[in-house]
Write an enzyme that holds these catalytic residues in place. Structure first.
Site, PDB file in Angstrom:
ATOM      1  N   PHE A   1      44.071  84.412  50.221  1.00 50.29           N
ATOM      2  CA  PHE A   1      43.347  83.425  51.018  1.00 50.29           C
ATOM      3  C   PHE A   1      42.324  84.186  51.858  1.00 50.29           C
ATOM      4  O   PHE A   1      42.389  85.404  51.985  1.00 50.29           O
ATOM      5  CB  PHE A   1      44.351  82.711  51.936  1.00 50.29           C
TER       6      PHE A   1
ATOM      7  N   GLN B   1      37.217  74.261  64.079  1.00 55.44           N
ATOM      8  CA  GLN B   1      36.942  74.892  62.794  1.00 55.44           C
ATOM      9  C   GLN B   1      36.261  73.940  61.812  1.00 55.44           C
ATOM     10  O   GLN B   1      36.732  72.830  61.598  1.00 55.44           O
ATOM     11  CB  GLN B   1      38.251  75.376  62.166  1.00 55.44           C
TER      12      GLN B   1
ATOM     13  N   HIS C   1      35.565  73.681  58.015  1.00 57.76           N
ATOM     14  CA  HIS C   1      35.980  74.303  56.757  1.00 57.76           C
ATOM     15  C   HIS C   1      34.760  74.402  55.856  1.00 57.76           C
ATOM     16  O   HIS C   1      34.023  73.427  55.704  1.00 57.76           O
ATOM     17  CB  HIS C   1      37.072  73.460  56.088  1.00 57.76           C
TER      18      HIS C   1
ATOM     19  N   LEU D   1      38.877  67.815  51.451  1.00 62.70           N
ATOM     20  CA  LEU D   1      38.960  69.268  51.461  1.00 62.70           C
ATOM     21  C   LEU D   1      39.098  69.840  50.062  1.00 62.70           C
ATOM     22  O   LEU D   1      39.907  69.378  49.262  1.00 62.70           O
ATOM     23  CB  LEU D   1      40.181  69.694  52.270  1.00 62.70           C
TER      24      LEU D   1
ATOM     25  N   GLU E   1      40.756  76.540  50.184  1.00 64.91           N
ATOM     26  CA  GLU E   1      40.360  77.912  49.950  1.00 64.91           C
ATOM     27  C   GLU E   1      40.976  78.455  48.673  1.00 64.91           C
ATOM     28  O   GLU E   1      40.491  79.424  48.089  1.00 64.91           O
ATOM     29  CB  GLU E   1      40.911  78.720  51.120  1.00 64.91           C
TER      30      GLU E   1
ATOM     31  N   ARG F   1      36.654  81.794  57.604  1.00 66.45           N
ATOM     32  CA  ARG F   1      36.020  80.479  57.463  1.00 66.45           C
ATOM     33  C   ARG F   1      34.751  80.295  58.280  1.00 66.45           C
ATOM     34  O   ARG F   1      33.774  79.698  57.815  1.00 66.45           O
ATOM     35  CB  ARG F   1      37.015  79.393  57.874  1.00 66.45           C
TER      36      ARG F   1
ATOM     37  N   HIS G   1      37.566  70.386  60.517  1.00 61.84           N
ATOM     38  CA  HIS G   1      38.845  70.592  59.846  1.00 61.84           C
ATOM     39  C   HIS G   1      40.014  70.829  60.793  1.00 61.84           C
ATOM     40  O   HIS G   1      41.072  70.241  60.627  1.00 61.84           O
ATOM     41  CB  HIS G   1      38.693  71.792  58.909  1.00 61.84           C
TER      42      HIS G   1
ATOM     43  N   ARG H   1      40.696  80.039  63.081  1.00 63.34           N
ATOM     44  CA  ARG H   1      42.002  80.117  62.422  1.00 63.34           C
ATOM     45  C   ARG H   1      41.859  80.612  60.989  1.00 63.34           C
ATOM     46  O   ARG H   1      40.926  80.226  60.290  1.00 63.34           O
ATOM     47  CB  ARG H   1      42.648  78.737  62.392  1.00 63.34           C
TER      48      ARG H   1
HETATM   49  C1  LIG Z   1      43.397  68.709  54.220  1.00 63.49           C
HETATM   50  C2  LIG Z   1      44.104  69.762  55.006  1.00 63.49           C
HETATM   51  C3  LIG Z   1      44.737  70.807  54.363  1.00 63.49           C
HETATM   52  C4  LIG Z   1      45.402  71.790  55.094  1.00 63.49           C
HETATM   53  N1  LIG Z   1      45.988  72.826  54.419  1.00 63.49           N
HETATM   54  C5  LIG Z   1      46.623  73.781  55.113  1.00 63.49           C
HETATM   55  C6  LIG Z   1      47.252  74.863  54.426  1.00 63.49           C
HETATM   56  O1  LIG Z   1      47.241  74.941  53.212  1.00 63.49           O
HETATM   57  N2  LIG Z   1      47.889  75.806  55.163  1.00 63.49           N
HETATM   58  C7  LIG Z   1      47.957  75.751  56.529  1.00 63.49           C
HETATM   59  O2  LIG Z   1      48.556  76.630  57.127  1.00 63.49           O
HETATM   60  N3  LIG Z   1      47.376  74.722  57.202  1.00 63.49           N
HETATM   61  C8  LIG Z   1      46.716  73.736  56.530  1.00 63.49           C
HETATM   62  N4  LIG Z   1      46.136  72.709  57.218  1.00 63.49           N
HETATM   63  C9  LIG Z   1      46.371  72.566  58.644  1.00 63.49           C
HETATM   64  C10 LIG Z   1      47.776  72.022  58.891  1.00 63.49           C
HETATM   65  O3  LIG Z   1      48.103  71.093  57.888  1.00 63.49           O
HETATM   66  C11 LIG Z   1      47.920  71.308  60.224  1.00 63.49           C
HETATM   67  O4  LIG Z   1      47.332  72.056  61.231  1.00 63.49           O
HETATM   68  C12 LIG Z   1      49.396  71.101  60.564  1.00 63.49           C
HETATM   69  O5  LIG Z   1      50.045  70.442  59.514  1.00 63.49           O
HETATM   70  C13 LIG Z   1      49.580  70.333  61.846  1.00 63.49           C
HETATM   71  O6  LIG Z   1      50.953  70.050  62.025  1.00 63.49           O
HETATM   72  P1  LIG Z   1      51.493  69.406  63.350  1.00 63.49           P
HETATM   73  O7  LIG Z   1      52.976  69.351  63.234  1.00 63.49           O
HETATM   74  O8  LIG Z   1      50.917  70.083  64.523  1.00 63.49           O
HETATM   75  O9  LIG Z   1      50.884  67.925  63.381  1.00 63.49           O
HETATM   76  P2  LIG Z   1      50.798  66.742  62.295  1.00 63.49           P
HETATM   77  O10 LIG Z   1      51.422  67.074  61.011  1.00 63.49           O
HETATM   78  O11 LIG Z   1      49.394  66.291  62.321  1.00 63.49           O
HETATM   79  O12 LIG Z   1      51.716  65.617  62.944  1.00 63.49           O
HETATM   80  C14 LIG Z   1      51.343  64.903  64.101  1.00 63.49           C
HETATM   81  C15 LIG Z   1      52.422  63.892  64.403  1.00 63.49           C
HETATM   82  O13 LIG Z   1      52.172  63.281  65.663  1.00 63.49           O
HETATM   83  C16 LIG Z   1      52.328  61.898  65.567  1.00 63.49           C
HETATM   84  N5  LIG Z   1      51.490  61.290  66.599  1.00 63.49           N
HETATM   85  C17 LIG Z   1      50.212  61.559  66.913  1.00 63.49           C
HETATM   86  N6  LIG Z   1      49.808  60.803  67.944  1.00 63.49           N
HETATM   87  C18 LIG Z   1      50.864  60.038  68.300  1.00 63.49           C
HETATM   88  C19 LIG Z   1      51.074  59.053  69.301  1.00 63.49           C
HETATM   89  N7  LIG Z   1      50.122  58.677  70.160  1.00 63.49           N
HETATM   90  N8  LIG Z   1      52.287  58.462  69.367  1.00 63.49           N
HETATM   91  C20 LIG Z   1      53.274  58.796  68.497  1.00 63.49           C
HETATM   92  N9  LIG Z   1      53.133  59.730  67.544  1.00 63.49           N
HETATM   93  C21 LIG Z   1      51.938  60.342  67.460  1.00 63.49           C
HETATM   94  C22 LIG Z   1      51.925  61.572  64.150  1.00 63.49           C
HETATM   95  O14 LIG Z   1      52.493  60.338  63.757  1.00 63.49           O
HETATM   96  C23 LIG Z   1      52.528  62.754  63.407  1.00 63.49           C
HETATM   97  O15 LIG Z   1      53.887  62.498  63.168  1.00 63.49           O
HETATM   98  C24 LIG Z   1      45.433  71.721  56.495  1.00 63.49           C
HETATM   99  C25 LIG Z   1      44.802  70.671  57.143  1.00 63.49           C
HETATM  100  C26 LIG Z   1      44.112  69.718  56.413  1.00 63.49           C
HETATM  101  C27 LIG Z   1      43.357  68.659  57.144  1.00 63.49           C
END
Ligand SMILES: Cc1cc2nc3c(=O)[nH]c(=O)nc-3n(C[C@H](O)[C@H](O)[C@H](O)COP(=O)(O)OP(=O)(O)OC[C@H]3O[C@@H](n4cnc5c(N)ncnc54)[C@H](O)[C@@H]3O)c2cc1C
Lengths: 586, 88
Positions: free
Chosen positions: A119, A240, A242, A252, A255, A286, A353, A397
């Site tokens: 990556f 960021q 992407h 998306l 990568e 990135r 992103h 990142r």
């Molecule tokens: C298309 C894409 C591909 C990606 N691929 C990768 C990858 O391959 N490798 C990597 O390391 N990272 C990747 N990322 C980044 C990574 O996926 C995210 O940064 C990470 O999953 C975030 O996880 P999290 O647990 O912080 O939040 P999230 O998974 O976003 O979860 C947020 C949670 O909060 C809840 N929530 C939000 N607001 C409220 C509210 N007001 N009340 C109640 N609940 C709420 C939502 O319902 C959800 O359950 C990618 C991102 C994208 C956009």
């Protein structure tokens, strides 16, 4: 107003990988844990992560955690806190194995070991040859992580409140966080969840920008809740972009496409990354690739009728290889663009992103604010995942480091909360005033009459952010942008809903999400305007160089007076020597 | 819970179309806004069943990487696929 009340040891807001890893640690330690999520847990945005998760397992090429640490510090453009980065990179291998035990089916090499792909920004031997550090479960790593953690939580008896929207945190006069007021989306009725500790894990705010790779739910609610509770947001100027979102649409193209041999070309068919990053080329960090694409377009070498994108070239790879290694990406390209990646070029452009900034925490997940003697935790408040800024990503990142971040610090926060609970055995008296104020936010949407619709304002905000706070910035553009965002903030008070029903009133939820986005937009533009240097994802054409003398520090933005403050970067790791800032070449 | 009005039901479905991936948001919300009302009752019911599928399964169906066994589901999936695409 009297509302129903529930009591738990811990309230986790957010059921993505970060929240669920935290809640699992707590439920296994026999704490009573409530997880609220505005969508069904396994529909959290973590499900979208296809590329994978970094750990220096050295299964494909030589590797070790110290090289991973170096790459992360360098990738962060030296704004990352080196204690947290060391902690994360050291923990990575163990965490991958642990995730495998939880049920994540990582892809395998022929020798049975976990498969790893290269990556961007990964190197061997502190900046040497390309490394292969990203572990993947085919192209469904995020899905596998989320589902495994959800199942583990069900087993551990975590209590889920599915489709509940958190409105605001509750805080007492002494500054303790006591839980949150949430809204049941189905009934439209508010409820108070009292907790001895609250863990914010609400994910990022990609919806700030018009073209973005994020799901529509990513409206940064937790960041805005923190702001309203008096907590500053850290490093919000670092967003960021992407390099390879599908031009104009946002989807998306991971990568992994470049990791598997794809590369970028301009309208002359030139592989231009060779000019910008002679060594790492298309797999440079990135921010570097995104800027290079923008420059190609600005200097007239863009593709298409308006010259406003570049091409990703995959057509030199065999169709079988593409379908085997990048199945979802290829299908997505076929479906949304109607082009065949095995024979056609793919239009791409830098796309919003990932939110590098967020709620300031230490490496135990405690939310911290500066005091005269250093930093102090906010009692009863933790944050992990994309909503938090711990800060392992600094100004930029690296791909594959976010899935790692969420599980490493979700686990760490869970452990720290267990200790906190031992010292804080009882619920504190409720702050009725704070509850009333949260309910006021909800009641505001009962105002009747004519006004602008939520949709119009959201679209305008997203367009303004894209135009005035995109890949390249300068004083004039940002000042104008700030004016526009503040004007939108003003207009928000005139917005009225037409639907005042209770049951499944999603218009009301969308209105509150928009309020959250506006608070975050002001934080982002204000922080960007103040930072007079270029670092990582924050690129100022009027201050093109990094300025470690004056700006090797974290920004803190407070909502009350729109005040900015700064705090030092933690350059000292836990056990190893510091990586001092160096020029960043790829 | 009392039975929902048509409007409330549509709002409920709108929230069910909020998913963890941009691709799904686009497929599903677009379909709900533009095509759902033209479906007969049975097909509307099938659309609801489809919304109950996990995101990853749904993505694979909608990107044509996998086919649902059930013919009726496959038919509605195809309609959703047709409603998306480069010109949507
Ligand atoms: C298309 C894409 C591909 C990606 N691929 C990768 C990858 O391959 N490798 C990597 O390391 N990272 C990747 N990322 C980044 C990574 O996926 C995210 O940064 C990470 O999953 C975030 O996880 P999290 O647990 O912080 O939040 P999230 O998974 O976003 O979860 C947020 C949670 O909060 C809840 N929530 C939000 N607001 C409220 C509210 N007001 N009340 C109640 N609940 C709420 C939502 O319902 C959800 O359950 C990618 C991102 C994208 C956009």
């Amino acid at each position: 107003m009297k509302i129903p009340k529930r009591k738990f040891d811990v309230l986790v807001i957010g059921a993505g990988g970060g929240g669920l890893r935290g809640s699992l640690q707590l439920a296994q330690a026999e704490a009573s844990v409530a997880v609220v999520s505005k969508v069904f847990p396994t529909r959290s945005h973590t499900v979208a992560a296809q590329g994978g998760m970094n750990a220096a397992l050295a299964n494909v090429l030589p590797d070790n955690w110290h090289w991973h640490m170096y790459d992360t510090v360098k990738g962060s453009d030296y704004l990352g806190d080196q204690d947290a980065i060391e902690y994360m990179c050291r923990a990575a291998s163990k965490i991958v194995i642990e995730m495998e035990h939880f049920g994540v089916p990582f892809s395998r090499l022929e020798n049975g070991k976990i498969y790893q792909r290269p990556f961007g920004g990964q190197s061997q031997n502190f900046g040497g040859d390309q490394a292969a550090r990203t572990c993947a479960a085919a192209d469904r790593t995020g899905h596998a992580i989320l589902h495994s953690l959800y199942q583990q939580n069900i087993r551990a008896k975590t209590h889920f409140f599915d489709e509940f929207f958190a409105i605001d945190l509750i805080k007492d006069d002494e500054g303790f966080i006591l839980g949150a007021v949430v809204l049941e989306i189905e009934t439209g009725e508010p409820m108070l969840i009292e907790a001895k500790t609250t863990l914010l894990a609400t994910g990022g705010a990609g919806q700030l920008f018009r073209t973005n790779t994020n799901a529509h739910i990513n409206t940064g609610d937790g960041l805005a809740m923190a702001l309203r509770a008096g907590v500053p947001l850290q490093d919000m100027e670092f967003f960021q972009f992407h390099p390879t979102g599908i031009a104009g649409k946002g989807m998306l193209i991971s990568e992994a496409a470049r990791g598997e041999g794809g590369y970028l070309v301009n309208k002359d068919g030139e592989r231009f990354m060779e000019r910008y990053a002679p060594h790492a080329k298309d797999l440079a960090s990135r921010d570097v690739v995104s800027r290079s694409i923008s420059i190609e377009v600005l200097e007239g070498r863009g593709c298409g009728p308006s010259g406003d994108y570049v091409h990703l070239k995959l057509d030199h790879l065999k169709r079988e290889v593409l379908d085997k290694k990048l199945p979802a990406i290829c299908e997505s390209i076929r479906t949304f663009l109607g082009v065949e990646p095995a024979t056609d070029l793919i239009p791409v452009y830098p796309t919003a992103h990932y939110t590098m900034g967020g709620i300031p925490t230490n490496r135990h997940g405690q939310v911290v604010v500066p005091v005269s003697t250093g930093e102090e935790p906010i009692p009863g408040l933790y944050a992990v995942g994309e909503c938090a800024c711990v800060s392992v990503h600094g100004a930029n990142r690296l791909g594959g480091n976010s899935l790692l971040d969420i599980v490493v610090f979700g686990r760490a926060a869970g452990n720290d909360i267990v200790n906190f609970l031992q010292e804080n055995r009882y619920h504190r008296p409720m702050s009725e005033e704070s509850v009333e104020s949260a309910l006021g936010r909800l009641a505001r949407w009962d105002q009747k009459g004519k006004g602008e619709p939520v949709d119009t304002i959201r679209r305008e905000l997203q367009a303004v952010m894209e135009k005035y706070c995109g890949v390249f910035r300068n004083e004039d553009i940002l000042s104008e942008g700030l004016g526009k965002v503040l004007e939108i903030e003003q207009r928000m008070s005139q917005v009225r809903l037409q639907d005042h029903s209770r049951i499944f009133n999603t218009a009301r939820i969308e209105a509150m999400e928009l309020e959250n986005l506006i608070d975050i937009a002001v934080a982002t533009v204000t922080s960007a305007l103040a930072r007079k240097e270029s670092r990582g994802a924050h690129s100022r054409t009027d201050y093109p160089d990094r300025d470690d003398q004056n700006w090797l520090k974290h920004t803190l933005y407070y909502k009350d007076t729109r005040r900015l403050d700064y705090k030092p970067v933690k350059l000292k790791p836990i056990t190893v020597e510091s990586f001092p800032p160096k020029e960043r070449v790829y | 819970m009392e039975t929902l009005s048509a409007q409330q039901n549509l709002s409920r479905l709108r929230w069910q179309c909020r998913r963890g991936m941009l691709e799904l948001d686009l497929f599903l919300s677009g379909f709900l806004n533009n095509t759902y009302s033209q479906l007969d009752h049975r097909q509307q019911q099938i659309f609801e069943d489809i919304l109950g599928l996990p995101d990853q399964t749904l993505l694979e169906y909608l990107l044509g990487q996998n086919q649902p066994d059930d013919k009726d589901i496959a038919h509605v999936i195809q309609q959703i696929r047709n409603s998306a695409g480069p010109h949507a």
